[in-house]
Design a protein around this motif. Structure first.
Motif, PDB file in Angstrom:
ATOM      1  N   THR A 157      15.424   2.006  -9.175  1.00 30.69           N
ATOM      2  CA  THR A 157      15.347   2.378  -7.764  1.00 30.69           C
ATOM      3  C   THR A 157      13.903   2.694  -7.387  1.00 30.69           C
ATOM      4  N   ILE A 158      13.563   2.374  -6.148  1.00 30.99           N
ATOM      5  CA  ILE A 158      12.197   2.558  -5.657  1.00 30.99           C
ATOM      6  C   ILE A 158      12.243   3.360  -4.360  1.00 30.99           C
ATOM      7  N   PHE A 159      11.491   4.447  -4.318  1.00 30.12           N
ATOM      8  CA  PHE A 159      11.471   5.336  -3.161  1.00 30.12           C
ATOM      9  C   PHE A 159      10.059   5.449  -2.591  1.00 30.12           C
ATOM     10  N   ASP A 160       9.990   5.647  -1.277  1.00 32.41           N
ATOM     11  CA  ASP A 160       8.722   5.971  -0.649  1.00 32.41           C
ATOM     12  C   ASP A 160       8.390   7.426  -1.007  1.00 32.41           C
ATOM     13  N   LYS A 161       7.245   7.621  -1.628  1.00 30.39           N
ATOM     14  CA  LYS A 161       6.889   8.947  -2.150  1.00 30.39           C
ATOM     15  C   LYS A 161       6.762   9.983  -1.044  1.00 30.39           C
ATOM     16  N   LYS A 162       6.312   9.571   0.131  1.00 30.65           N
ATOM     17  CA  LYS A 162       6.078  10.523   1.222  1.00 30.65           C
ATOM     18  C   LYS A 162       7.369  10.928   1.931  1.00 30.65           C
ATOM     19  N   THR A 163       8.243   9.953   2.162  1.00 29.58           N
ATOM     20  CA  THR A 163       9.431  10.231   2.975  1.00 29.58           C
ATOM     21  C   THR A 163      10.719  10.372   2.175  1.00 29.58           C
ATOM     22  N   GLY A 164      10.726   9.895   0.931  1.00 31.76           N
ATOM     23  CA  GLY A 164      11.954   9.908   0.143  1.00 31.76           C
ATOM     24  C   GLY A 164      12.912   8.791   0.502  1.00 31.76           C
ATOM     25  N   GLU A 165      12.482   7.860   1.356  1.00 31.36           N
ATOM     26  CA  GLU A 165      13.338   6.748   1.755  1.00 31.36           C
ATOM     27  C   GLU A 165      13.540   5.777   0.589  1.00 31.36           C
ATOM     28  N   LEU A 166      14.780   5.352   0.396  1.00 31.98           N
ATOM     29  CA  LEU A 166      15.080   4.319  -0.589  1.00 31.98           C
ATOM     30  C   LEU A 166      14.625   2.987  -0.013  1.00 31.98           C
ATOM     31  N   GLU A 202      21.916   8.367 -11.587  1.00 33.22           N
ATOM     32  CA  GLU A 202      20.972   8.739 -12.641  1.00 33.22           C
ATOM     33  C   GLU A 202      19.610   8.082 -12.419  1.00 33.22           C
ATOM     34  N   SER A 203      19.608   6.863 -11.910  1.00 29.55           N
ATOM     35  CA  SER A 203      18.353   6.189 -11.606  1.00 29.55           C
ATOM     36  C   SER A 203      17.593   6.919 -10.505  1.00 29.55           C
ATOM     37  N   VAL A 204      18.331   7.390  -9.505  1.00 25.14           N
ATOM     38  CA  VAL A 204      17.715   8.185  -8.436  1.00 25.14           C
ATOM     39  C   VAL A 204      17.128   9.473  -9.006  1.00 25.14           C
ATOM     40  N   LEU A 205      17.912  10.152  -9.829  1.00 26.69           N
ATOM     41  CA  LEU A 205      17.433  11.395 -10.438  1.00 26.69           C
ATOM     42  C   LEU A 205      16.189  11.156 -11.288  1.00 26.69           C
ATOM     43  N   ASP A 206      16.158  10.036 -11.983  1.00 24.37           N
ATOM     44  CA  ASP A 206      15.016   9.724 -12.832  1.00 24.37           C
ATOM     45  C   ASP A 206      13.731   9.566 -12.041  1.00 24.37           C
ATOM     46  N   ALA A 207      13.848   9.026 -10.825  1.00 23.70           N
ATOM     47  CA  ALA A 207      12.663   8.844  -9.978  1.00 23.70           C
ATOM     48  C   ALA A 207      12.006  10.177  -9.642  1.00 23.70           C
ATOM     49  N   TYR A 208      12.790  11.242  -9.732  1.00 29.28           N
ATOM     50  CA  TYR A 208      12.272  12.567  -9.386  1.00 29.28           C
ATOM     51  C   TYR A 208      12.255  13.527 -10.571  1.00 29.28           C
ATOM     52  N   GLY A 209      12.299  12.945 -11.764  1.00 29.63           N
ATOM     53  CA  GLY A 209      12.196  13.770 -12.968  1.00 29.63           C
ATOM     54  C   GLY A 209      13.369  14.673 -13.210  1.00 29.63           C
ATOM     55  N   GLY A 234       0.788  -1.220   0.000  1.00 33.19           N
ATOM     56  CA  GLY A 234       0.000   0.000   0.000  1.00 33.19           C
ATOM     57  C   GLY A 234       0.821   1.271   0.000  1.00 33.19           C
ATOM     58  N   ARG A 235       2.087   1.169  -0.324  1.00 33.40           N
ATOM     59  CA  ARG A 235       2.953   2.349  -0.338  1.00 33.40           C
ATOM     60  C   ARG A 235       2.760   3.160  -1.619  1.00 33.40           C
ATOM     61  N   GLU A 236       2.831   4.445  -1.478  1.00 30.74           N
ATOM     62  CA  GLU A 236       2.944   5.320  -2.643  1.00 30.74           C
ATOM     63  C   GLU A 236       4.426   5.423  -2.965  1.00 30.74           C
ATOM     64  N   ILE A 237       4.790   5.175  -4.203  1.00 31.13           N
ATOM     65  CA  ILE A 237       6.209   5.083  -4.534  1.00 31.13           C
ATOM     66  C   ILE A 237       6.583   5.937  -5.736  1.00 31.13           C
ATOM     67  N   ARG A 238       7.865   6.218  -5.819  1.00 29.89           N
ATOM     68  CA  ARG A 238       8.479   6.801  -7.004  1.00 29.89           C
ATOM     69  C   ARG A 238       9.486   5.779  -7.543  1.00 29.89           C
ATOM     70  N   VAL A 239       9.497   5.586  -8.838  1.00 34.40           N
ATOM     71  CA  VAL A 239      10.381   4.600  -9.441  1.00 34.40           C
ATOM     72  C   VAL A 239      11.288   5.281 -10.467  1.00 34.40           C
ATOM     73  N   GLY A 240      12.576   5.026 -10.339  1.00 31.89           N
ATOM     74  CA  GLY A 240      13.545   5.562 -11.295  1.00 31.89           C
ATOM     75  C   GLY A 240      14.223   4.443 -12.059  1.00 31.89           C
TER      76      GLY A 240
END
Length: 481
Positions: free
Chosen positions: A414-423, A469-476, A386-392
């Motif tokens: 890479t997969i990050f928690d959208k709310k906290t930015g945790e990897l 670059e994968s991290v950067l991609d997760a955040y556009g 049920g996590r909201e995520i960002r994927v790079g």
């Protein structure tokens, strides 16, 4: 010499011998019991010798593509199976001797034989029913032998062995486990590999590089089922480009044996059956803990699905008795066993700040071509929680070092928690990713966020730049794509 110790460890694999060293460092009088070969399966028949085989395969692959690097080889590059195997066994023998040296250096007594628990603090060691497999790994000089030994703390680290499916049991000739697959006396022309976990895929990759016609059969819908689905699909595509045949969502239901070949009956989910004939079949359907004949039942030690049940510090339900590594359950990985052993003995010693193991931060590596490595949650598991995520994502094809190496097929995710930015997850496929994954493991252990990773300077030109670059991609914010 007294037969009484502070700590006795049963099994000298990576978990056992590392725990013995740490135990001695902490001031405990320590002994380790081994029935077959110092270093256990990992050093003698698993992690290490397979990597030696795969290194030979890697060099052969590169040689076969020398022209693309502007190089011309005089003559044909061929593999001599006898010499390839001999090198692999030599690597293991060298490290086996290294473990013997470490035991002596740290004043850990080695007891040779098979241990059986008679009490929570007592074992009886009898003659080994598993003789030393190879003359190059002899019983070390000066070791102790049969007898009764006591200790305040006994740690079971007996590892695991190949799992066998009923009716398709390995016979050492036509149906192999990793033991036979690691020491072939000839190179088969064709091979069926049953199971596509790390063991199955690594052997499939090795034998394909050796020119063998390989078919992999996997009961799940994807190869390497524990990996992220996107990474698995990418790896499958690259393996198939190399000529591997892969059948997923299918199982081997029966194996017919001829004098020097097998026919596997492969049934798919829709009930259709095809017959695949090959010289040999490798059974790589997992491993099971070595819990038999240890006296666990008489002591009332709790087990579950073939493994000893422990808490986060290796403690069993019987006071003074502990378990670590494969025998204590998944993930059945050497590095997990080592860390679990250190946690266990440091907890026994009362070392301040000892934390129980966080299994979500244990990396996994598969050394096929291309390599696969991962840590943390897959995209599917993160969503299931049920996590909201960002994927790079970042592809090797855009990295200068990868292109220069001629290794431009791969991806980092890479997969990050959208709310906290945790990897919360990192997944890779491509050249040398088994060496890169530790960077994300360190980051996750330090609870690193995307901002800290974005401000980390990675050296250029390296494959590691793709991680950022994968991290950067997760955040556009990707720069080089």
């Amino acid at each position: 010499m007294s037969n009484s110790y502070d700590v006795i460890i049963i099994g000298s694999g990576p978990g056992g011998y590392v725990t013995a060293i740490r135990s001695a460092q902490l001031g405990f009088k320590t002994a380790i019991v081994e029935r077959e070969h110092l270093g256990g399966i990992c050093l003698n028949w698993g992690c290490i010798p397979t990597k030696a085989l795969l290194r030979s395969a890697e060099i052969l692959d590169h040689a076969n593509h020398a022209k693309s690097f502007g190089l011309t080889l005089n003559g044909t590059m061929t593999a001599d199976v006898k010499d390839v195997v001999a090198r692999s066994r030599g690597v293991s023998a060298r490290l086996n001797g290294g473990v013997a040296f470490l035991m002596k250096k740290n004043k850990v007594d080695v007891i040779w034989g098979e241990a059986k628990l008679t009490k929570a603090n007592e074992i009886v060691v009898g003659k080994s029913t598993k003789p030393v497999i190879e003359p190059q790994n002899p019983v070390p000089k000066g070791v102790l032998g049969e007898g009764t030994y006591t200790a305040k703390h006994i740690i079971v680290a007996t590892g695991a062995r190949p799992r066998a499916l009923p009716g398709i049991e390995p016979d050492g000739k036509l149906i192999w486990t990793y033991f036979e697959a690691m020491k072939p006396d000839f190179m088969p022309k064709s091979l069926v590999v049953m199971g596509s976990g790390a063991i199955g895929i690594e052997f499939a990759s090795f034998y394909r590089s050796m020119g063998v016609d390989v078919t992999v059969v996997e009961v799940m819908d994807q190869i390497m089922p524990v990996e992220d689905a996107e990474i698995s699909a990418f790896a499958r595509k690259q393996l198939e480009k190399r000529g591997l045949k892969i059948i997923t969502g299918a199982k081997v239901t029966k194996v017919d044996k001829a004098a020097n070949s097998i026919t596997a009956h492969v049934e798919t989910k829709d009930g259709k059956v095809q017959q695949i004939s090959a010289d040999r079949l490798i059974s790589a359907v997992g491993v099971q803990g070595n819990i038999e004949n240890l006296g666990l039942e008489a002591l009332g030690v709790k087990t579950d699905r073939g493994c000893i049940v422990i808490d986060g510090y290796g403690k069993t339900n019987v006071a003074g008795l502990y378990a670590i590594g494969d025998v204590a359950g998944p993930p059945m990985l050497a590095h997990k066993a080592e860390h679990e052993g250190v946690i266990c003995i440091e907890k026994i010693a009362g070392v301040p700040g000892v934390h129980s193991m966080d299994k979500s931060k244990i990396p996994g590596c598969t050394y096929c071509n291309p390599q696969v490595a991962s840590v943390g949650l897959t995209e599917a598991k993160a969503k299931a929680e049920g996590r909201e995520i960002r994927v790079g994502r970042y592809n090797f094809a855009a990295n200068g070092k990868a292109i220069a190496l001629g290794e431009d097929q791969g991806m980092i995710k890479t997969i990050f928690d959208k709310k906290t930015g945790e990897l919360i997850g990192a997944h890779m496929v491509g050249a040398e990713v088994t060496e890169l994954i530790q960077g994300f493991v360190v980051a996750m252990n330090l609870e690193t966020t995307e901002e800290e990773l974005m401000h980390t300077i990675f050296p250029h030109p390296t494959l590691s730049e793709m991680m950022k670059e994968s991290v950067l991609d997760a955040y556009g914010r990707v720069l080089n794509a």
